[in-house]
Motif scaffolding. Structure first.
Motif, PDB file in Angstrom:
ATOM      1  N   GLY A 135      14.739  75.088 134.775  1.00 56.73           N
ATOM      2  CA  GLY A 135      15.969  74.324 134.925  1.00 56.73           C
ATOM      3  C   GLY A 135      16.090  73.702 136.299  1.00 56.73           C
ATOM      4  N   GLU A 136      16.889  72.663 136.384  1.00 57.89           N
ATOM      5  CA  GLU A 136      16.990  71.873 137.623  1.00 57.89           C
ATOM      6  C   GLU A 136      17.541  72.645 138.821  1.00 57.89           C
ATOM      7  OE1 GLU A 136      19.551  68.065 139.141  1.00 57.89           O
ATOM      8  OE2 GLU A 136      18.603  67.904 137.166  1.00 57.89           O
ATOM      9  N   PRO A 137      18.634  73.413 138.683  1.00 53.12           N
ATOM     10  CA  PRO A 137      19.171  74.075 139.883  1.00 53.12           C
ATOM     11  C   PRO A 137      18.178  75.025 140.551  1.00 53.12           C
ATOM     12  CG  PRO A 137      20.809  74.059 138.142  1.00 53.12           C
ATOM     13  CD  PRO A 137      19.524  73.605 137.524  1.00 53.12           C
ATOM     14  N   THR A 138      17.546  75.882 139.757  1.00 56.41           N
ATOM     15  CA  THR A 138      16.582  76.821 140.338  1.00 56.41           C
ATOM     16  C   THR A 138      15.358  76.087 140.861  1.00 56.41           C
ATOM     17  OG1 THR A 138      17.320  78.561 138.829  1.00 56.41           O
ATOM     18  CG2 THR A 138      15.185  78.871 139.887  1.00 56.41           C
ATOM     19  N   ALA A 139      14.902  75.068 140.143  1.00 66.08           N
ATOM     20  CA  ALA A 139      13.747  74.296 140.603  1.00 66.08           C
ATOM     21  C   ALA A 139      14.031  73.661 141.959  1.00 66.08           C
ATOM     22  CB  ALA A 139      13.386  73.229 139.577  1.00 66.08           C
ATOM     23  N   LYS A 140      15.218  73.115 142.139  1.00 65.08           N
ATOM     24  CA  LYS A 140      15.557  72.495 143.416  1.00 65.08           C
ATOM     25  C   LYS A 140      15.640  73.534 144.531  1.00 65.08           C
ATOM     26  CE  LYS A 140      17.880  68.273 141.950  1.00 65.08           C
ATOM     27  NZ  LYS A 140      19.166  67.523 141.855  1.00 65.08           N
ATOM     28  N   GLU A 141      16.115  74.728 144.212  1.00 68.13           N
ATOM     29  CA  GLU A 141      16.180  75.776 145.224  1.00 68.13           C
ATOM     30  C   GLU A 141      14.779  76.149 145.699  1.00 68.13           C
ATOM     31  OE1 GLU A 141      18.464  80.040 145.981  1.00 68.13           O
ATOM     32  OE2 GLU A 141      18.341  79.214 143.953  1.00 68.13           O
ATOM     33  N   ILE A 142      13.820  76.148 144.775  1.00 70.73           N
ATOM     34  CA  ILE A 142      12.439  76.476 145.120  1.00 70.73           C
ATOM     35  C   ILE A 142      11.783  75.319 145.872  1.00 70.73           C
ATOM     36  CG2 ILE A 142      10.148  76.959 144.159  1.00 70.73           C
ATOM     37  CD1 ILE A 142      11.673  78.306 141.786  1.00 70.73           C
ATOM     38  N   LEU A 143      11.964  74.106 145.372  1.00 72.18           N
ATOM     39  CA  LEU A 143      11.244  72.944 145.913  1.00 72.18           C
ATOM     40  C   LEU A 143      11.872  72.373 147.173  1.00 72.18           C
ATOM     41  CD1 LEU A 143      10.600  71.161 142.508  1.00 72.18           C
ATOM     42  CD2 LEU A 143       8.885  72.315 143.911  1.00 72.18           C
ATOM     43  N   LEU A 144      13.185  72.439 147.287  1.00 79.42           N
ATOM     44  CA  LEU A 144      13.875  71.817 148.424  1.00 79.42           C
ATOM     45  C   LEU A 144      14.298  72.813 149.495  1.00 79.42           C
ATOM     46  CD1 LEU A 144      16.202  69.308 146.503  1.00 79.42           C
ATOM     47  CD2 LEU A 144      13.792  69.070 147.129  1.00 79.42           C
ATOM     48  N   ALA A 145      14.480  74.069 149.115  1.00 84.50           N
ATOM     49  CA  ALA A 145      14.943  75.074 150.072  1.00 84.50           C
ATOM     50  C   ALA A 145      13.924  76.173 150.307  1.00 84.50           C
ATOM     51  CB  ALA A 145      16.269  75.685 149.607  1.00 84.50           C
ATOM     52  N   GLY A 146      12.752  76.075 149.678  1.00 78.04           N
ATOM     53  CA  GLY A 146      11.677  77.018 149.957  1.00 78.04           C
ATOM     54  C   GLY A 146      11.905  78.424 149.459  1.00 78.04           C
ATOM     55  N   ARG A 147      12.699  78.605 148.404  1.00 82.13           N
ATOM     56  CA  ARG A 147      12.941  79.955 147.888  1.00 82.13           C
ATOM     57  C   ARG A 147      11.658  80.532 147.296  1.00 82.13           C
ATOM     58  NH1 ARG A 147      16.797  81.795 142.765  1.00 82.13           N
ATOM     59  NH2 ARG A 147      16.297  84.023 142.897  1.00 82.13           N
ATOM     60  N   ILE A 148      11.366  81.769 147.655  1.00 78.80           N
ATOM     61  CA  ILE A 148      10.219  82.486 147.107  1.00 78.80           C
ATOM     62  C   ILE A 148      10.749  83.527 146.120  1.00 78.80           C
ATOM     63  CG2 ILE A 148       8.201  83.916 147.611  1.00 78.80           C
ATOM     64  CD1 ILE A 148       8.049  81.042 148.696  1.00 78.80           C
ATOM     65  N   LEU A 149      10.236  83.489 144.911  1.00 79.94           N
ATOM     66  CA  LEU A 149      10.700  84.379 143.853  1.00 79.94           C
ATOM     67  C   LEU A 149       9.886  85.663 143.826  1.00 79.94           C
ATOM     68  CD1 LEU A 149      10.874  81.728 140.976  1.00 79.94           C
ATOM     69  CD2 LEU A 149      12.792  82.531 142.373  1.00 79.94           C
ATOM     70  N   THR A 150      10.553  86.776 143.559  1.00 77.28           N
ATOM     71  CA  THR A 150       9.864  88.038 143.306  1.00 77.28           C
ATOM     72  C   THR A 150       9.446  88.089 141.839  1.00 77.28           C
ATOM     73  OG1 THR A 150      11.879  89.214 142.668  1.00 77.28           O
ATOM     74  CG2 THR A 150      11.331  89.158 145.028  1.00 77.28           C
ATOM     75  N   GLY A 151       8.652  89.088 141.496  1.00 74.66           N
ATOM     76  CA  GLY A 151       8.284  89.264 140.101  1.00 74.66           C
ATOM     77  C   GLY A 151       9.503  89.461 139.219  1.00 74.66           C
ATOM     78  N   GLU A 152      10.474  90.235 139.710  1.00 74.62           N
ATOM     79  CA  GLU A 152      11.698  90.469 138.935  1.00 74.62           C
ATOM     80  C   GLU A 152      12.476  89.171 138.763  1.00 74.62           C
ATOM     81  OE1 GLU A 152      10.615  92.343 141.380  1.00 74.62           O
ATOM     82  OE2 GLU A 152      10.467  94.396 140.595  1.00 74.62           O
ATOM     83  N   ASP A 153      12.527  88.341 139.818  1.00 79.42           N
ATOM     84  CA  ASP A 153      13.185  87.040 139.717  1.00 79.42           C
ATOM     85  C   ASP A 153      12.515  86.191 138.631  1.00 79.42           C
ATOM     86  OD1 ASP A 153      14.926  87.557 141.878  1.00 79.42           O
ATOM     87  OD2 ASP A 153      13.531  86.695 143.344  1.00 79.42           O
ATOM     88  N   CYS A 154      11.189  86.170 138.661  1.00 78.25           N
ATOM     89  CA  CYS A 154      10.439  85.354 137.706  1.00 78.25           C
ATOM     90  C   CYS A 154      10.709  85.781 136.269  1.00 78.25           C
ATOM     91  CB  CYS A 154       8.943  85.426 138.011  1.00 78.25           C
ATOM     92  SG  CYS A 154       8.438  84.625 139.548  1.00 78.25           S
ATOM     93  N   LEU A 155      10.793  87.089 136.040  1.00 79.50           N
ATOM     94  CA  LEU A 155      11.074  87.588 134.699  1.00 79.50           C
ATOM     95  C   LEU A 155      12.490  87.213 134.271  1.00 79.50           C
ATOM     96  CD1 LEU A 155      10.067  89.300 132.284  1.00 79.50           C
ATOM     97  CD2 LEU A 155      11.116  91.285 133.417  1.00 79.50           C
ATOM     98  N   ARG A 156      13.439  87.352 135.191  1.00 79.22           N
ATOM     99  CA  ARG A 156      14.839  87.091 134.863  1.00 79.22           C
ATOM    100  C   ARG A 156      15.072  85.640 134.466  1.00 79.22           C
ATOM    101  NH1 ARG A 156      18.359  85.177 138.223  1.00 79.22           N
ATOM    102  NH2 ARG A 156      17.116  85.788 140.033  1.00 79.22           N
ATOM    103  N   ILE A 157      14.385  84.702 135.119  1.00 73.91           N
ATOM    104  CA  ILE A 157      14.614  83.286 134.823  1.00 73.91           C
ATOM    105  C   ILE A 157      13.623  82.735 133.794  1.00 73.91           C
ATOM    106  CG2 ILE A 157      15.604  82.886 137.102  1.00 73.91           C
ATOM    107  CD1 ILE A 157      13.003  81.531 137.933  1.00 73.91           C
ATOM    108  N   GLY A 158      12.741  83.594 133.276  1.00 76.39           N
ATOM    109  CA  GLY A 158      11.821  83.178 132.232  1.00 76.39           C
ATOM    110  C   GLY A 158      10.571  82.484 132.713  1.00 76.39           C
ATOM    111  N   LEU A 159      10.296  82.531 134.016  1.00 67.38           N
ATOM    112  CA  LEU A 159       9.077  81.904 134.530  1.00 67.38           C
ATOM    113  C   LEU A 159       7.845  82.717 134.140  1.00 67.38           C
ATOM    114  CD1 LEU A 159       7.950  79.549 136.103  1.00 67.38           C
ATOM    115  CD2 LEU A 159       8.393  80.787 138.227  1.00 67.38           C
TER     116      LEU A 159
END
Length: 268
Positions: free
Chosen positions: A170-194
Motif C-alpha cells: 500500500g501507498e502509505p507504508t511504501a512511502k514511509e519506506i522509500l521516502l523516510a528510510g524506514r527499516i522493517l523487522t521480520g514481525e513488521d513484514c509479516l504484519r503488513i503482508g510483505l
C-alpha cells in the motif's frame, strides 16, 4: 520403437562464483554467496542471475532465492543481501542508470514461468529488498531487516521498489519506506503482508521447500498460466482468463487429475 525422453539440462554450479546452486527436478535453489560483503549485489551476481533466468526460461522450475545462513559456531549472522555493491554503484553514471542493470535482472526474475520464493534472513536492504520484491512469495525470520535506504545515499530505489512496493504493502507504508528510510523487522513484514510466514533461521529453507512442495503438487501448466493471468493488466481480463482456461480444458492433466479426484471421491 520406444522414444527416449532426453535428460533435462542442468546448470553447472562450478561455473558460478557469486551464487551457490542446488538443482533438483522441480526446483532450483540459488544462494547469494558473497558473504565477505554481506552479499552485496555486483555485476557478476547480476550476470549470474541472468544465467539462472535463461536456464529457467528454457527449463521451467520453481526458483528459491536465499542468502548466507547464520553460523552459530563462528558467530556470524545470516544475510540475504545488504544492497547493491556501493563500490561499483558509486562509479556508475547516467548511462549505467539508463541501462537498468539491476532492474532488468529483477524484472526477468519476476517474469519467470514458474513461481519464485525468496527465503529472507538478516539484511534485505536496497537492491536486496528489490530482489525480494520481485519474488512471488517471501518468507522471513525474526532477524530480517528489510527496507530501502537509497535516498540516504542520494539516489532512488530504481530496481522495482518504486512501483512494486506500493502494490505489495500500500501507498502509505511504501512511502514511509522509500521516502523516510524506514527499516522493517521480520514481525513488521509479516504484519503488513510483505512476507507470508515468519520462522526461525534453521527452519527457513525447510519452510521454503514445503511451499515449493505444495506448488510442485499442482499441475505445472496450470500454475504457469495462473501466474501469467494473475499479472496481466486489468484490460486483458476476462479475455485472457477465458483463453487460458480453454488451453487447460484440453490438456491431458486436466482429465487425469479430475478423474483421479472422482475416483477418490467414489472410493470414500
Amino acid at each position: 520403437m520406444t522414444s527416449v525422453t532426453p535428460p533435462r539440462p542442468v546448470l553447472d554450479p562450478a561455473a558460478f562464483t557469486a551464487l551457490r546452486l542446488e538443482e533438483r527436478q522441480d526446483r532450483l535453489l540459488a544462494r547469494l554467496d558473497r558473504p565477505a560483503v554481506k552479499n552485496a549485489i555486483d555485476q557478476t551476481m547480476v550476470d549470474e542471475l541472468h544465467a539462472v533466468c535463461a536456464h529457467l526460461e528454457r527449463t521451467p522450475k520453481i526458483l528459491v532465492l536465499a542468502g548466507t545462513p547464520a553460523d552459530p559456531q563462528r558467530g556470524t549472522k545470516g544475510v540475504f543481501a545488504s544492497g547493491a555493491d556501493i563500490s561499483q554503484l558509486r562509479e556508475r553514471r547516467r548511462d549505467d542508470a539508463l541501462a537498468g542493470i539491476n532492474s532488468s535482472a529483477f524484472e526477468r526474475i519476476a517474469s519467470l514461468p514458474m513461481p519464485v520464493i525468496a527465503a529472507l534472513d538478516g539484511h534485505a536492504l536496497g537492491g536486496g529488498a528489490e530482489l525480494a520484491y520481485a519474488a512471488d512469495f517471501r518468507l522471513g525470520t525474526p532477524q530480517l531487516r528489510m527496507g530501502n535506504p537509497e535516498t540516504g545515499l542520494g539516489i532512488i530505489a530504481a530496481a522495482g521498489a518504486m512501483w512494486r512496493l506500493a502494490e505489495l504493502v500500500g501507498e502509505p507504508t511504501a512511502k514511509e519506506i522509500l521516502l523516510a528510510g524506514r527499516i522493517l523487522t521480520g514481525e513488521d513484514c509479516l504484519r503488513i503482508g510483505l512476507i507470508t510466514e515468519l520462522v526461525e533461521p534453521a527452519e527457513l529453507l525447510p519452510a521454503a521447500d514445503a511451499l515449493a512442495d505444495r506448488i510442485a503438487a499442482q499441475d505445472p501448466l496450470a500454475v504457469r498460466l495462473s501466474k501469467q493471468v494473475f499479472h496481466a493488466p486489468r484490460e486483458a481480463h476476462p479475455m485472457i482468463d477465458t483463453l487460458a482456461q480453454g488451453m487447460l480444458f484440453d490438456s491431458d492433466a486436466k482429465f487425469d487429475r479430475m478423474q483421479a479426484f472422482l475416483d477418490r471421491k467414489q472410493a470414500r
